[in-house]
Design a protein around this motif. Sequence first.
Motif, PDB file in Angstrom:
ATOM      1  N   PHE A  33     -13.175   4.096   7.772  1.00  0.00           N
ATOM      2  CA  PHE A  33     -12.291   5.034   7.065  1.00  0.00           C
ATOM      3  C   PHE A  33     -12.881   5.481   5.727  1.00  0.00           C
ATOM      4  CE2 PHE A  33      -8.830   2.419   9.255  1.00  0.00           C
ATOM      5  CZ  PHE A  33      -8.729   3.306  10.313  1.00  0.00           C
ATOM      6  N   MET A  61       0.857  -1.184   0.000  1.00  0.00           N
ATOM      7  CA  MET A  61       0.000   0.000   0.000  1.00  0.00           C
ATOM      8  C   MET A  61       0.898   1.241   0.000  1.00  0.00           C
ATOM      9  SD  MET A  61      -1.368  -0.202   3.924  1.00  0.00           S
ATOM     10  CE  MET A  61      -0.270   0.006   5.334  1.00  0.00           C
ATOM     11  N   LEU A  69      -5.556   1.441  18.509  1.00  0.00           N
ATOM     12  CA  LEU A  69      -6.373   0.468  17.803  1.00  0.00           C
ATOM     13  C   LEU A  69      -5.583  -0.042  16.607  1.00  0.00           C
ATOM     14  CD1 LEU A  69      -9.844   2.206  17.542  1.00  0.00           C
ATOM     15  CD2 LEU A  69      -9.295   0.019  18.649  1.00  0.00           C
ATOM     16  N   VAL A  70      -5.764  -1.298  16.302  1.00  0.00           N
ATOM     17  CA  VAL A  70      -5.111  -1.879  15.137  1.00  0.00           C
ATOM     18  C   VAL A  70      -6.209  -2.282  14.161  1.00  0.00           C
ATOM     19  CG1 VAL A  70      -3.626  -3.750  14.349  1.00  0.00           C
ATOM     20  CG2 VAL A  70      -3.209  -2.665  16.572  1.00  0.00           C
ATOM     21  N   LEU A  71      -6.272  -1.591  13.045  1.00  0.00           N
ATOM     22  CA  LEU A  71      -7.387  -1.784  12.102  1.00  0.00           C
ATOM     23  C   LEU A  71      -6.871  -1.903  10.677  1.00  0.00           C
ATOM     24  CD1 LEU A  71      -9.998   0.923  13.192  1.00  0.00           C
ATOM     25  CD2 LEU A  71     -10.160  -1.560  13.515  1.00  0.00           C
ATOM     26  N   SER A  72      -7.541  -2.717   9.892  1.00  0.00           N
ATOM     27  CA  SER A  72      -7.173  -2.797   8.481  1.00  0.00           C
ATOM     28  C   SER A  72      -7.377  -1.435   7.810  1.00  0.00           C
ATOM     29  CB  SER A  72      -8.050  -3.826   7.767  1.00  0.00           C
ATOM     30  OG  SER A  72      -7.815  -3.737   6.371  1.00  0.00           O
ATOM     31  N   PRO A  73      -6.499  -1.079   6.855  1.00  0.00           N
ATOM     32  CA  PRO A  73      -6.731   0.152   6.077  1.00  0.00           C
ATOM     33  C   PRO A  73      -8.060   0.093   5.326  1.00  0.00           C
ATOM     34  CG  PRO A  73      -4.549  -0.768   5.617  1.00  0.00           C
ATOM     35  CD  PRO A  73      -5.264  -1.783   6.458  1.00  0.00           C
ATOM     36  N   PHE A  86       1.221  -4.219   2.857  1.00  0.00           N
ATOM     37  CA  PHE A  86      -0.152  -3.979   3.302  1.00  0.00           C
ATOM     38  C   PHE A  86      -0.282  -4.521   4.719  1.00  0.00           C
ATOM     39  CE2 PHE A  86      -4.621  -4.893   3.888  1.00  0.00           C
ATOM     40  CZ  PHE A  86      -5.264  -3.864   3.213  1.00  0.00           C
ATOM     41  N   GLU A  87      -0.565  -3.628   5.642  1.00  0.00           N
ATOM     42  CA  GLU A  87      -0.641  -4.074   7.034  1.00  0.00           C
ATOM     43  C   GLU A  87      -1.584  -3.171   7.810  1.00  0.00           C
ATOM     44  OE1 GLU A  87       3.424  -3.747   8.217  1.00  0.00           O
ATOM     45  OE2 GLU A  87       3.326  -1.576   8.454  1.00  0.00           O
ATOM     46  N   PRO A  88      -2.004  -3.608   8.999  1.00  0.00           N
ATOM     47  CA  PRO A  88      -2.967  -2.810   9.756  1.00  0.00           C
ATOM     48  C   PRO A  88      -2.420  -1.436  10.121  1.00  0.00           C
ATOM     49  CG  PRO A  88      -2.862  -5.030  10.639  1.00  0.00           C
ATOM     50  CD  PRO A  88      -1.727  -4.899   9.655  1.00  0.00           C
ATOM     51  N   LEU A  89      -3.334  -0.504  10.270  1.00  0.00           N
ATOM     52  CA  LEU A  89      -3.007   0.827  10.755  1.00  0.00           C
ATOM     53  C   LEU A  89      -3.062   0.807  12.273  1.00  0.00           C
ATOM     54  CD1 LEU A  89      -5.179   3.175   8.545  1.00  0.00           C
ATOM     55  CD2 LEU A  89      -2.687   3.162   8.775  1.00  0.00           C
TER      56      LEU A  89
END
Lengths: 356, 356
Positions: free
Chosen positions: B63, A32, B54-58, A51-54
């Motif tokens: 979002f 990404m 928090l750990v969240l997918s993009p 590509f990895e979590p935010l």
Amino acid sequence: MNQVIEFIKSDRLKEKPDLESLGFGKHFTDHMFILDYNKVQGWHSPRIVPFEPLVLSPSAMVFHYGQAIFEGLKAYKTNDGRTLLFRPDKNIERLNRSCERMCIPPIDPDLVLEAIVRLVEVERDWIPNKEGTSLYIRPFIIATEPYLGVRPASEYKFMIILSPVGAYYSGRQLVPVKIYVEDEYVRAVPGGVGHVKTSGNYAASLYAQKKAEELGYDQVLWLDGKENKYVEEVGSMNIFFKINGEVYTPKLNGSILSGITRDSVIQLVKDWGVPVHEERISIEDIFNAYKNGELEEVFGTGTAAVISPVGELKWNEHKMLLNNSETGEFSKKLYETITNIQYGKAEDKFGWTKEV
Amino acid sequence: MNQVIEFIKSDRLKEKPDLESLGFGKHFTDHMFILDYNKVQGWHSPRIVPFEPLVLSPSAMVFHYGQAIFEGLKAYKTNDGRTLLFRPDKNIERLNRSCERMCIPPIDPDLVLEAIVRLVEVERDWIPNKEGTSLYIRPFIIATEPYLGVRPASEYKFMIILSPVGAYYSGRQLVPVKIYVEDEYVRAVPGGVGHVKTSGNYAASLYAQKKAEELGYDQVLWLDGKENKYVEEVGSMNIFFKINGEVYTPKLNGSILSGITRDSVIQLVKDWGVPVHEERISIEDIFNAYKNGELEEVFGTGTAAVISPVGELKWNEHKMLLNNSETGEFSKKLYETITNIQYGKAEDKFGWTKEV
Ligand SMILES: Cc1ncc(COP(=O)(O)O)c(C=O)c1O
Ligand SMILES: Cc1ncc(COP(=O)(O)O)c(C=O)c1O
């Protein structure tokens, strides 16, 4: 600006999804793009990373005050193995218009284009090459500053993620959809934010969409928010009517999105010598045209489905069945002309495609 | 439901911020509450855990499509060391009304109340006890499902975070604010989502707010989206007018938020025997009352500032200076009555407070 895009290659590449069951927006590629903003450095540190979590504070402003915008475009694989983008400059212009309205600092368009091109290059193998498939490109910006209080954030992330996609409407292309004309709930109003791609517009549309589905319809056709009389747009498509050999679409009035497919359709239709009218269109007039047998075709336009023929339009107690609920010739010709340009099968006389 | 709230204690407690420079929404406590939702388990796994990112997918839907709602209330420390909440049941009701409109599954109100109470108990030491300070409680829900496509998400997180706060308007309490009447940009319209606390409403308000600030005003007073004539509300406050000894406030028309401070003010004022009118109010009528010398006081109401007296109201070329730009007696009496109840200094005859 002239910032160099850093590249950190992923060391664990994923397996590509099965082309038969791609769906839409479910699979994401290996990398990404990220660009950060703060007040001191402006937009900085462009990079392509795995590509990895935010990782964001629970107080990140996007979660609370919805300062977020996005874009959507596609990369297409041609039969001879080239990769084409369709009018990316238009998406980038619209991205910056969304920024302006939502008080997000604008981004250098050249950097955005370079980021898209570089990321698509890196993920070249992810572009599916089955008929009707493509690589969906989702640029988006979110407010990341950890702060509770209503004001523009001072920190943002601009990101691009990619998703290999099939057809938008559950595997069907050019299959007529059934549309429910919504005259109670409202999506947008002049003076509001309906003309830009901000996240809240889509959340605001869910309730009416759910209601339409419960009634057996695929999508909602919104009416204007002031008088509930004039046609606006569909979920994520602009709307067109072919009446008595001429084409009509709502004008850009400040509450509908300026679709790039819409613009392309208008240019094409004009080029074919068919008159196009961008004007205020009442649903009553559409119904009258239908009653008089003059409403020949109705179709939606958008990046996801390109052209989506409408087979039925339901307005209050009136059910308008269009073209025997079959795909009209005009819709079909538009779909084929545009997709042929997108997939590099036809001459691109308007200069719409950009090779990656 | 009867779910047990798990508690994982943080092993690194932060230093408490200086009471003099608390500000609003900048500092967060050591723990937060989380509750997850998926289609199979419903709302599940309530827990109080260390405050952490928090750990969240993009591709998390919040979002992109802004499916997010929130609430705001406060915990107050009394002089004798008790902790009081102010009408938390009302915030929980409104939370679930926001859920309904935004297609988010509702949450058991008893669980939400228990979560608030337990979290505030855990963070008891974080409640500041200086005059005008409190512990701001921010429950919120975000759509976390990783998916690109416009439909209600199938996964959510409900969270509560806490922030010790001073006065909302840069350290000032009961100092009159200057308000700009916005007649071009629009916040909400009937049939839309202006009556619920969804994130996109706040993003949509930023542009006009910025314009007002550039013109030297603190806040925007919104007019209705249909005719741009009728008074709606201020940034994050409802608005009241005292005219000729009687009190007027816009009625809940589907596009303004049903403020809990608004409701409390109405009850109090009625209790005092002063007539209160909830009705459609045109800005023209306000201006006429001003010209006739009948517009005695104007004030905003909201959890953050409680009562915010308006010193100036600017509408087109008209500048209305109110009460010599000083805090009016009525605003002051309301502020004192409500804060005395909130801080446990006065009898709570309406049963508004809940001891933790
Ligand atoms: C609300 C809305 N209208 C119309 C469109 C169609 O725009 P475009 O043709 O640029 O995809 C979209 C999709 O982007 C949309 O979200
Ligand atoms: C748009 C809006 N109006 C009014 C209010 C006041 O509501 P309350 O008194 O419940 O804080 C708020 C704050 O919550 C708000 O965000």
